[in-house]
Scaffold this active site. Structure first.
Site, short mmCIF file in Angstrom:
data_model
loop_
_atom_site.label_atom_id
_atom_site.label_comp_id
_atom_site.label_asym_id
_atom_site.label_seq_id
_atom_site.Cartn_x
_atom_site.Cartn_y
_atom_site.Cartn_z
N ASP A 1 -7.95 -3.75 1.05
CA ASP A 1 -8.89 -2.78 0.48
C ASP A 1 -9.95 -2.53 1.54
O ASP A 1 -10.40 -3.45 2.22
CB ASP A 1 -9.54 -3.30 -0.80
CG ASP A 1 -10.11 -2.14 -1.59
OD1 ASP A 1 -9.32 -1.32 -2.10
OD2 ASP A 1 -11.35 -2.00 -1.68
N SER A 2 -10.28 -1.27 1.70
CA SER A 2 -11.22 -0.94 2.77
C SER A 2 -12.06 0.26 2.35
O SER A 2 -11.78 0.91 1.34
CB SER A 2 -10.46 -0.63 4.06
OG SER A 2 -9.47 0.35 3.80
N ARG B 1 -9.85 -2.79 10.54
CA ARG B 1 -8.52 -3.22 10.11
C ARG B 1 -7.88 -4.10 11.18
O ARG B 1 -7.24 -5.10 10.89
CB ARG B 1 -7.66 -1.97 9.84
CG ARG B 1 -6.39 -2.25 9.08
CD ARG B 1 -5.80 -0.99 8.46
NE ARG B 1 -6.64 -0.45 7.42
CZ ARG B 1 -7.43 0.59 7.56
NH1 ARG B 1 -7.46 1.27 8.68
NH2 ARG B 1 -8.20 0.99 6.57
N THR C 1 0.84 -1.21 0.00
CA THR C 1 0.00 0.00 0.00
C THR C 1 0.87 1.25 0.00
O THR C 1 2.00 1.23 0.48
CB THR C 1 -0.94 0.03 1.23
OG1 THR C 1 -1.77 1.19 1.16
CG2 THR C 1 -0.20 0.05 2.55
N GLY D 1 -8.97 9.66 6.57
CA GLY D 1 -10.21 9.37 5.84
C GLY D 1 -11.47 9.87 6.53
O GLY D 1 -11.63 11.06 6.84
N GLY E 1 -2.04 6.52 6.06
CA GLY E 1 -2.94 6.23 7.19
C GLY E 1 -2.94 4.74 7.50
O GLY E 1 -2.87 4.31 8.65
P1 IMP Z 1 -8.39 2.01 -0.67
O1 IMP Z 1 -8.60 0.76 0.15
O2 IMP Z 1 -6.95 2.31 -0.88
O3 IMP Z 1 -9.21 1.99 -1.92
O4 IMP Z 1 -8.88 3.25 0.18
C1 IMP Z 1 -9.79 3.12 1.19
C2 IMP Z 1 -10.33 4.47 1.61
O5 IMP Z 1 -11.39 4.20 2.54
C3 IMP Z 1 -9.33 5.32 2.38
O6 IMP Z 1 -8.60 6.17 1.54
C4 IMP Z 1 -10.25 6.10 3.31
O7 IMP Z 1 -10.84 7.17 2.63
C5 IMP Z 1 -11.34 5.08 3.61
N1 IMP Z 1 -10.99 4.30 4.82
C6 IMP Z 1 -10.66 2.99 4.90
N2 IMP Z 1 -10.39 2.64 6.17
C7 IMP Z 1 -10.50 3.77 6.88
C8 IMP Z 1 -10.30 4.05 8.25
O8 IMP Z 1 -9.92 3.19 9.07
N3 IMP Z 1 -10.51 5.31 8.62
C9 IMP Z 1 -10.90 6.28 7.77
N4 IMP Z 1 -11.10 6.08 6.48
C10 IMP Z 1 -10.90 4.82 6.03
#
Ligand code: IMP
Length: 215
Positions: free
Chosen positions: A87-88, A199, A16, A171, A20
């Site tokens: 991915d989240s 997570r 990644t 986020g 964050g």
């Molecule tokens: P990706 O998994 O890289 O597509 O991005 C996931 C997006 O979800 C992040 O950039 C945040 O905007 C949001 N996100 C995922 N987990 C969290 C968290 O634990 N706190 C706040 N935002 C989150």
């Protein structure tokens, strides 16, 4: 804590670029004795197009992409090396599950703060029950040697706050209130998030299964 000796030669590569997430994972894995590498160790700055329809599909796209990129770099594969993708995102009831897999880019090319303001404006006047939201996390782990892939998931239920003065936290944390609490994750802090977070839930399952280690 147990099993630290056994983990001394284990390496885990976080696939990644998200600062964050890296910070959270570093805390979640601290004290276990595993060696961490991240994409900058391989000078990888590019990223795949995340066009999956689910968190699982996007985590799969990332792990396959970075596995190939790391292979190209000539990295020496050892049985005890693992690659991990994640991915989240957040699903909001009133928005029919949006932002979901589009959480990172919801609303286009805007700042995190603007994104949170956009959500708050869309939910203006909406009741608490309709403000229900869920953080979701899907982790994929691949062993470099046998190329076996595993998946671990975690979630955190809560709701979207009415307003937020909690600044620029990671986020959606400045507008997300976990169930059973009355302030946002940004205010509650990382220690609590590491106990109850999505997570953290997925990571604990992974650590237990792959490294046979209980936190
Ligand atoms: P990706 O998994 O890289 O597509 O991005 C996931 C997006 O979800 C992040 O950039 C945040 O905007 C949001 N996100 C995922 N987990 C969290 C968290 O634990 N706190 C706040 N935002 C989150």
């Amino acid at each position: 804590m147990r099993g630290i000796e056994k983990l001394k030669n284990k390496k885990l590569i976080f696939a990644t670029h998200n600062i964050g997430k890296i910070k959270e994972f570093e805390q979640l894995f601290s004290g276990i004795g595993i060696d961490f590498l991240n994409l900058s160790s391989f000078k990888i700055e590019d990223e795949p197009i995340e066009n999956g329809l689910t968190f699982s599909q996007n985590a799969e796209i990332k792990i396959d992409y970075y596995f190939n990129r790391i292979k190209e770099s000539g990295f020496e594969f050892k049985p005890e090396t693992y690659l991990m993708s994640e991915d989240s995102g957040i699903e909001i009831k009133y928005l029919n599950g949006d932002p979901g897999v589009k959480s990172a880019r919801y609303g286009g090319d805007i700042t995190t703060k603007e994104r949170n303001e956009l959500i708050l404006s869309k939910l203006k006047g909406v009741s608490k029950i309709e403000r229900k939201a869920r953080y979701y996390c899907c982790i994929k782990v691949l062993n470099f040697f046998d190329e076996v892939k595993m998946e671990f998931t975690g979630k955190l239920d809560g709701y979207i706050s009415k307003e937020s003065n909690d600044g620029d936290g990671f986020g959606y944390d400045p507008i997300f209130i976990p169930l059973g609490y009355n302030m946002t994750i940004s205010k509650l802090g990382n220690e609590l998030k590491n106990n109850i977070g999505h997570r953290s839930a997925a990571t604990k399952k992974m650590i237990s299964k792959i490294f046979n280690y209980e936190r």
